[in-house]
Enzyme design. Sequence first.
Site, PDB file in Angstrom:
ATOM      1  N   CYS A  40      46.307  42.273  43.712  1.00  0.00           N
ATOM      2  CA  CYS A  40      45.684  42.453  45.030  1.00  0.00           C
ATOM      3  C   CYS A  40      45.266  41.118  45.650  1.00  0.00           C
ATOM      4  O   CYS A  40      44.252  40.550  45.238  1.00  0.00           O
ATOM      5  CB  CYS A  40      44.476  43.382  44.844  1.00  0.00           C
ATOM      6  N   CYS A  43      41.673  40.777  46.831  1.00  0.00           N
ATOM      7  CA  CYS A  43      40.742  40.697  45.699  1.00  0.00           C
ATOM      8  C   CYS A  43      40.553  39.248  45.262  1.00  0.00           C
ATOM      9  O   CYS A  43      39.428  38.818  44.967  1.00  0.00           O
ATOM     10  CB  CYS A  43      41.263  41.518  44.518  1.00  0.00           C
TER      11      CYS A  43
END
Length: 115
Positions: A40, A43
């Site tokens: 991600c 993230c």
Amino acid sequence: MKNADTTSAVIKVTDDTFQDFVVSSSFSKPVLVDFWAQWCPPCHMLSPVLDEIAAELSDTLTVAKIDVDENQVTAQRYGILAMPTLSVFRNGEVISQVVGARPKRRLLVDLSALL
């Protein structure tokens, strides 16, 4: 309140340690949990922001992160479907949850209303 996997002020938790490091400790002070995944990109962008927040608010807030791919039991228990998801726990319960990366300034404003 640190464990062997801690590389900053952010505590890394797993399915096995979530109850102790997040749920139980949220009775003494709130815990911000970053539900994240290795794949991600947002993230990874959020990670240094959370490191700074963890250091700056260490007296009033614990910051933890959990990899949802490696800890699917906890992710399923809390209905995590998108990453990153930031959940604030107090007294063993989720009191706030946001999905997606946020700028540090916005996170601090959101957190100040909860602390």
